[in-house]
Design a protein around this motif. Sequence first.
Motif, PDB file in Angstrom:
ATOM      1  N   VAL A  76     -36.665 121.237 -23.628  1.00  0.00           N
ATOM      2  CA  VAL A  76     -37.861 121.968 -24.046  1.00  0.00           C
ATOM      3  C   VAL A  76     -37.540 123.460 -24.076  1.00  0.00           C
ATOM      4  O   VAL A  76     -36.972 124.004 -23.123  1.00  0.00           O
ATOM      5  CB  VAL A  76     -39.070 121.725 -23.108  1.00  0.00           C
ATOM      6  N   CYS A  77     -37.909 124.099 -25.181  1.00  0.00           N
ATOM      7  CA  CYS A  77     -37.804 125.547 -25.307  1.00  0.00           C
ATOM      8  C   CYS A  77     -39.221 126.096 -25.389  1.00  0.00           C
ATOM      9  O   CYS A  77     -39.995 125.718 -26.269  1.00  0.00           O
ATOM     10  CB  CYS A  77     -37.012 125.922 -26.556  1.00  0.00           C
ATOM     11  N   PHE A  78     -39.570 126.956 -24.450  1.00  0.00           N
ATOM     12  CA  PHE A  78     -40.903 127.557 -24.384  1.00  0.00           C
ATOM     13  C   PHE A  78     -40.847 128.973 -24.942  1.00  0.00           C
ATOM     14  O   PHE A  78     -39.957 129.740 -24.582  1.00  0.00           O
ATOM     15  CB  PHE A  78     -41.376 127.639 -22.930  1.00  0.00           C
ATOM     16  N   ILE A  79     -41.808 129.308 -25.781  1.00  0.00           N
ATOM     17  CA  ILE A  79     -41.954 130.669 -26.296  1.00  0.00           C
ATOM     18  C   ILE A  79     -43.311 131.172 -25.808  1.00  0.00           C
ATOM     19  O   ILE A  79     -44.349 130.625 -26.168  1.00  0.00           O
ATOM     20  CB  ILE A  79     -41.915 130.714 -27.840  1.00  0.00           C
ATOM     21  N   GLU A  80     -43.298 132.182 -24.967  1.00  0.00           N
ATOM     22  CA  GLU A  80     -44.546 132.743 -24.412  1.00  0.00           C
ATOM     23  C   GLU A  80     -44.373 134.239 -24.222  1.00  0.00           C
ATOM     24  O   GLU A  80     -43.552 134.676 -23.420  1.00  0.00           O
ATOM     25  CB  GLU A  80     -44.904 132.082 -23.090  1.00  0.00           C
ATOM     26  N   LYS A  81     -45.148 135.015 -24.958  1.00  0.00           N
ATOM     27  CA  LYS A  81     -45.066 136.478 -24.917  1.00  0.00           C
ATOM     28  C   LYS A  81     -45.881 137.091 -23.782  1.00  0.00           C
ATOM     29  O   LYS A  81     -45.510 138.131 -23.238  1.00  0.00           O
ATOM     30  CB  LYS A  81     -45.529 137.025 -26.267  1.00  0.00           C
ATOM     31  N   GLY A  82     -46.993 136.472 -23.402  1.00  0.00           N
ATOM     32  CA  GLY A  82     -47.885 137.056 -22.400  1.00  0.00           C
ATOM     33  C   GLY A  82     -47.297 137.052 -21.001  1.00  0.00           C
ATOM     34  O   GLY A  82     -46.680 136.075 -20.574  1.00  0.00           O
ATOM     35  N   ARG A  83     -47.498 138.136 -20.281  1.00  0.00           N
ATOM     36  CA  ARG A  83     -46.931 138.249 -18.927  1.00  0.00           C
ATOM     37  C   ARG A  83     -47.521 137.237 -17.957  1.00  0.00           C
ATOM     38  O   ARG A  83     -46.791 136.594 -17.201  1.00  0.00           O
ATOM     39  CB  ARG A  83     -47.127 139.664 -18.375  1.00  0.00           C
ATOM     40  N   ALA A  84     -48.845 137.077 -17.975  1.00  0.00           N
ATOM     41  CA  ALA A  84     -49.475 136.124 -17.050  1.00  0.00           C
ATOM     42  C   ALA A  84     -49.033 134.701 -17.375  1.00  0.00           C
ATOM     43  O   ALA A  84     -48.693 133.922 -16.471  1.00  0.00           O
ATOM     44  CB  ALA A  84     -50.993 136.237 -17.115  1.00  0.00           C
ATOM     45  N   THR A 110     -44.655 134.657 -33.639  1.00  0.00           N
ATOM     46  CA  THR A 110     -44.794 134.955 -35.067  1.00  0.00           C
ATOM     47  C   THR A 110     -43.635 135.797 -35.593  1.00  0.00           C
ATOM     48  O   THR A 110     -43.582 136.093 -36.792  1.00  0.00           O
ATOM     49  CB  THR A 110     -46.118 135.683 -35.364  1.00  0.00           C
ATOM     50  N   ARG A 111     -42.710 136.175 -34.706  1.00  0.00           N
ATOM     51  CA  ARG A 111     -41.575 137.020 -35.101  1.00  0.00           C
ATOM     52  C   ARG A 111     -40.283 136.542 -34.446  1.00  0.00           C
ATOM     53  O   ARG A 111     -39.532 137.339 -33.881  1.00  0.00           O
ATOM     54  CB  ARG A 111     -41.837 138.466 -34.697  1.00  0.00           C
ATOM     55  N   LEU A 112     -40.019 135.270 -34.544  1.00  0.00           N
ATOM     56  CA  LEU A 112     -38.834 134.700 -33.919  1.00  0.00           C
ATOM     57  C   LEU A 112     -37.572 135.140 -34.653  1.00  0.00           C
ATOM     58  O   LEU A 112     -37.554 135.222 -35.883  1.00  0.00           O
ATOM     59  CB  LEU A 112     -38.907 133.171 -33.938  1.00  0.00           C
ATOM     60  N   PRO A 113     -36.491 135.374 -33.906  1.00  0.00           N
ATOM     61  CA  PRO A 113     -35.202 135.638 -34.559  1.00  0.00           C
ATOM     62  C   PRO A 113     -34.590 134.316 -35.029  1.00  0.00           C
ATOM     63  O   PRO A 113     -35.165 133.244 -34.815  1.00  0.00           O
ATOM     64  CB  PRO A 113     -34.377 136.258 -33.418  1.00  0.00           C
ATOM     65  N   GLY A 134     -51.297 130.774 -35.931  1.00  0.00           N
ATOM     66  CA  GLY A 134     -50.586 129.500 -36.056  1.00  0.00           C
ATOM     67  C   GLY A 134     -49.757 129.390 -37.317  1.00  0.00           C
ATOM     68  O   GLY A 134     -48.570 129.027 -37.259  1.00  0.00           O
ATOM     69  N   SER A 135     -50.337 129.678 -38.463  1.00  0.00           N
ATOM     70  CA  SER A 135     -49.597 129.586 -39.731  1.00  0.00           C
ATOM     71  C   SER A 135     -48.404 130.528 -39.738  1.00  0.00           C
ATOM     72  O   SER A 135     -47.309 130.148 -40.157  1.00  0.00           O
ATOM     73  CB  SER A 135     -50.510 129.915 -40.919  1.00  0.00           C
ATOM     74  N   ALA A 136     -48.610 131.736 -39.274  1.00  0.00           N
ATOM     75  CA  ALA A 136     -47.513 132.716 -39.241  1.00  0.00           C
ATOM     76  C   ALA A 136     -46.378 132.232 -38.343  1.00  0.00           C
ATOM     77  O   ALA A 136     -45.202 132.369 -38.691  1.00  0.00           O
ATOM     78  CB  ALA A 136     -48.023 134.072 -38.768  1.00  0.00           C
ATOM     79  N   ALA A 137     -46.728 131.653 -37.191  1.00  0.00           N
ATOM     80  CA  ALA A 137     -45.699 131.159 -36.266  1.00  0.00           C
ATOM     81  C   ALA A 137     -44.929 129.994 -36.881  1.00  0.00           C
ATOM     82  O   ALA A 137     -43.700 129.941 -36.777  1.00  0.00           O
ATOM     83  CB  ALA A 137     -46.335 130.748 -34.944  1.00  0.00           C
ATOM     84  N   LEU A 138     -45.636 129.063 -37.514  1.00  0.00           N
ATOM     85  CA  LEU A 138     -44.955 127.924 -38.132  1.00  0.00           C
ATOM     86  C   LEU A 138     -44.026 128.365 -39.254  1.00  0.00           C
ATOM     87  O   LEU A 138     -42.883 127.906 -39.345  1.00  0.00           O
ATOM     88  CB  LEU A 138     -45.973 126.923 -38.675  1.00  0.00           C
ATOM     89  N   LYS A 139     -44.507 129.234 -40.114  1.00  0.00           N
ATOM     90  CA  LYS A 139     -43.678 129.717 -41.225  1.00  0.00           C
ATOM     91  C   LYS A 139     -42.433 130.421 -40.710  1.00  0.00           C
ATOM     92  O   LYS A 139     -41.329 130.213 -41.216  1.00  0.00           O
ATOM     93  CB  LYS A 139     -44.488 130.654 -42.124  1.00  0.00           C
ATOM     94  N   CYS A 140     -42.601 131.257 -39.702  1.00  0.00           N
ATOM     95  CA  CYS A 140     -41.474 131.978 -39.126  1.00  0.00           C
ATOM     96  C   CYS A 140     -40.482 131.017 -38.478  1.00  0.00           C
ATOM     97  O   CYS A 140     -39.271 131.113 -38.695  1.00  0.00           O
ATOM     98  CB  CYS A 140     -41.966 133.005 -38.099  1.00  0.00           C
ATOM     99  N   ALA A 143     -38.582 129.171 -41.194  1.00  0.00           N
ATOM    100  CA  ALA A 143     -37.664 130.071 -41.909  1.00  0.00           C
ATOM    101  C   ALA A 143     -36.459 130.450 -41.061  1.00  0.00           C
ATOM    102  O   ALA A 143     -35.362 130.639 -41.587  1.00  0.00           O
ATOM    103  CB  ALA A 143     -38.407 131.326 -42.358  1.00  0.00           C
ATOM    104  N   GLN A 144     -36.644 130.533 -39.745  1.00  0.00           N
ATOM    105  CA  GLN A 144     -35.559 130.958 -38.851  1.00  0.00           C
ATOM    106  C   GLN A 144     -34.778 129.774 -38.274  1.00  0.00           C
ATOM    107  O   GLN A 144     -33.951 129.952 -37.391  1.00  0.00           O
ATOM    108  CB  GLN A 144     -36.121 131.831 -37.719  1.00  0.00           C
ATOM    109  N   GLY A 145     -35.055 128.562 -38.761  1.00  0.00           N
ATOM    110  CA  GLY A 145     -34.256 127.402 -38.360  1.00  0.00           C
ATOM    111  C   GLY A 145     -34.622 126.760 -37.033  1.00  0.00           C
ATOM    112  O   GLY A 145     -33.835 125.998 -36.476  1.00  0.00           O
ATOM    113  N   TRP A 146     -35.818 127.001 -36.529  1.00  0.00           N
ATOM    114  CA  TRP A 146     -36.244 126.443 -35.249  1.00  0.00           C
ATOM    115  C   TRP A 146     -36.758 125.007 -35.387  1.00  0.00           C
ATOM    116  O   TRP A 146     -36.755 124.250 -34.431  1.00  0.00           O
ATOM    117  CB  TRP A 146     -37.346 127.308 -34.625  1.00  0.00           C
TER     118      TRP A 146
END
Length: 186
Positions: A76-84, A110-113, A134-140, A143-146
């Motif tokens: 599992v790879c978790f992506i979470e920007k919020g500090r809490a 929404t801005r994954l490398p 959601g749409s922005a995250a999925l598209k990104c 596009a970035q191969g995730w």
Amino acid sequence: MRIIGGTHRSVALTPVGKGDEAGHLRPTTDRIRESLFNVLAGGRFGDPVEGARVLDLFAGTGALGLEALSRGAAQVCFIEKGRAGYKLLSKNIAKLRAGEVTNALTWDATRLPANPYKPFNLVFLDPPYGKDLGSAALKCAKAQGWISDDALIVWEEESPQSAPDGFAVLDHKKYGATHITFLETA
């Protein structure tokens, strides 16, 4: 909150407390997670969890990805920007002693490398409601191969979601005020 099924069944996750109102931390309830994983285990989508490489976007506490891990996901790879959210996520990974099979990244979904890992075939997407992320995250992510070409995407929102370009809706379920849209890559 607790893990509902699998090898870590009944393990209590770190309490959210006051959460993070500014970060829109809103964990998926036990009841909704149980219903969601019953749908996934029901055979309509094959067995998308066993051995899966899971991407948990807007992971928050990590409840969805950790539930998948407990039920047989391989990674599992978790992506979470919020500090809490990231702090709670880190505690929950430690609580399940899952550090060797998880990655937790403090990136903006929404801005994954470019993806440094093998693509993921099960994706959980639980963005803050009403922010149109959601749409922005999925598209990104695509596009970035995730996201792999055969991925199943599980999108939790406050209203039914239409498929962004490059995706197709497979099904839709409603649990109270929560809507779950199942997508595939197109």
